[in-house]
Design a protein around this motif. Structure first.
Motif, PDB file in Angstrom:
ATOM      1  N   THR A  88       0.845  -1.194   0.000  1.00  0.00           N
ATOM      2  CA  THR A  88       0.000   0.000   0.000  1.00  0.00           C
ATOM      3  C   THR A  88       0.879   1.242   0.000  1.00  0.00           C
ATOM      4  N   VAL A  89       0.273   2.382  -0.121  1.00  0.00           N
ATOM      5  CA  VAL A  89       1.011   3.637  -0.170  1.00  0.00           C
ATOM      6  C   VAL A  89       1.455   4.078   1.228  1.00  0.00           C
ATOM      7  N   ILE A  90       0.594   3.840   2.203  1.00  0.00           N
ATOM      8  CA  ILE A  90       0.853   4.313   3.568  1.00  0.00           C
ATOM      9  C   ILE A  90       1.093   3.128   4.492  1.00  0.00           C
ATOM     10  N   ALA A  91       2.187   3.178   5.258  1.00  0.00           N
ATOM     11  CA  ALA A  91       2.491   2.151   6.252  1.00  0.00           C
ATOM     12  C   ALA A  91       2.348   2.771   7.637  1.00  0.00           C
ATOM     13  N   ASP A  92       1.104   2.786   8.130  1.00  0.00           N
ATOM     14  CA  ASP A  92       0.835   3.410   9.426  1.00  0.00           C
ATOM     15  C   ASP A  92       0.664   2.415  10.563  1.00  0.00           C
ATOM     16  N   GLY A  93       0.751   1.113  10.252  1.00  0.00           N
ATOM     17  CA  GLY A  93       0.635   0.095  11.292  1.00  0.00           C
ATOM     18  C   GLY A  93      -0.785  -0.174  11.737  1.00  0.00           C
ATOM     19  N   ARG A  94      -1.763   0.298  10.970  1.00  0.00           N
ATOM     20  CA  ARG A  94      -3.162   0.085  11.334  1.00  0.00           C
ATOM     21  C   ARG A  94      -3.957  -0.392  10.126  1.00  0.00           C
ATOM     22  N   VAL A  95      -4.830  -1.361  10.371  1.00  0.00           N
ATOM     23  CA  VAL A  95      -5.736  -1.885   9.352  1.00  0.00           C
ATOM     24  C   VAL A  95      -7.131  -1.379   9.694  1.00  0.00           C
ATOM     25  N   ASP A  96      -7.725  -0.639   8.772  1.00  0.00           N
ATOM     26  CA  ASP A  96      -9.066  -0.098   8.981  1.00  0.00           C
ATOM     27  C   ASP A  96     -10.072  -0.854   8.116  1.00  0.00           C
ATOM     28  N   PRO A  97     -11.326  -0.995   8.604  1.00  0.00           N
ATOM     29  CA  PRO A  97     -12.348  -1.688   7.818  1.00  0.00           C
ATOM     30  C   PRO A  97     -12.537  -1.038   6.448  1.00  0.00           C
ATOM     31  N   ASN A  98     -12.659  -1.868   5.439  1.00  0.00           N
ATOM     32  CA  ASN A  98     -12.977  -1.427   4.070  1.00  0.00           C
ATOM     33  C   ASN A  98     -11.986  -0.436   3.489  1.00  0.00           C
ATOM     34  N   GLU A  99     -10.747  -0.479   3.936  1.00  0.00           N
ATOM     35  CA  GLU A  99      -9.728   0.431   3.413  1.00  0.00           C
ATOM     36  C   GLU A  99      -8.664  -0.351   2.648  1.00  0.00           C
ATOM     37  N   ARG A 100      -7.595   0.329   2.258  1.00  0.00           N
ATOM     38  CA  ARG A 100      -6.612  -0.232   1.328  1.00  0.00           C
ATOM     39  C   ARG A 100      -5.877  -1.469   1.838  1.00  0.00           C
ATOM     40  N   THR A 101      -5.610  -1.584   3.146  1.00  0.00           N
ATOM     41  CA  THR A 101      -4.878  -2.758   3.627  1.00  0.00           C
ATOM     42  C   THR A 101      -5.741  -4.006   3.541  1.00  0.00           C
ATOM     43  N   ILE A 102      -7.007  -3.911   3.934  1.00  0.00           N
ATOM     44  CA  ILE A 102      -7.931  -5.049   3.796  1.00  0.00           C
ATOM     45  C   ILE A 102      -8.088  -5.405   2.322  1.00  0.00           C
TER      46      ILE A 102
END
Length: 127
Positions: A88-102
């Motif tokens: 992904t573009v951002i490595a913030d250490g958090r997975v949010d529902p329905n966002e790019r990491t999922i």
């Protein structure tokens, strides 16, 4: 009547969403954020930990695999950031529902075709 097929078996109902050692519902979804600064509900954390363990280290999966315990600690946050830095573009250490990491987890796991009786089967990390 609907039929749901997973690996070589077809069933009249979807598999139980309760996670066992090698079980993961697909597509992956969580109800609240997981990781650094997240809500970190244990059921959501389990899903993210299982999902990350399905990803080959060359694609950003953890090495070694995470302990799937439903708790967010430094290793889980580091594994999320490792995956995000590769996918992904951002490595913030958090997975949010329905966002790019999922979305990235679903894309990789779905494209690999690793389905079992719970929706997924364990991926071999060998290349």
């Amino acid at each position: 009547m609907k039929c749901y097929c997973f690996d070589q078996f077809c069933r009249n109902e979807l598999p139980n969403p309760t996670l066992g050692n090698d079980e993961l519902p697909f597509p992956i979804s969580i109800n609240s954020s997981v990781g650094q600064g997240g809500v970190n509900n244990s059921s959501d954390v389990l899903i993210v930990q299982h999902a990350l363990n399905r990803i080959n280290p060359s694609e950003g999966g953890p090495d070694p695999n995470l302990t799937v315990d439903g708790l967010v600690g430094n290793k889980t946050i580091s594994a999320i950031m490792r995956f995000q830095s590769r996918q992904t573009v951002i490595a913030d250490g958090r997975v949010d529902p329905n966002e790019r990491t999922i979305a990235a987890l679903n894309r990789i796991i779905g494209s690999s075709g690793i389905f079992s009786n719970s929706g997924m089967k364990q991926q071999s990390n060998s290349v």
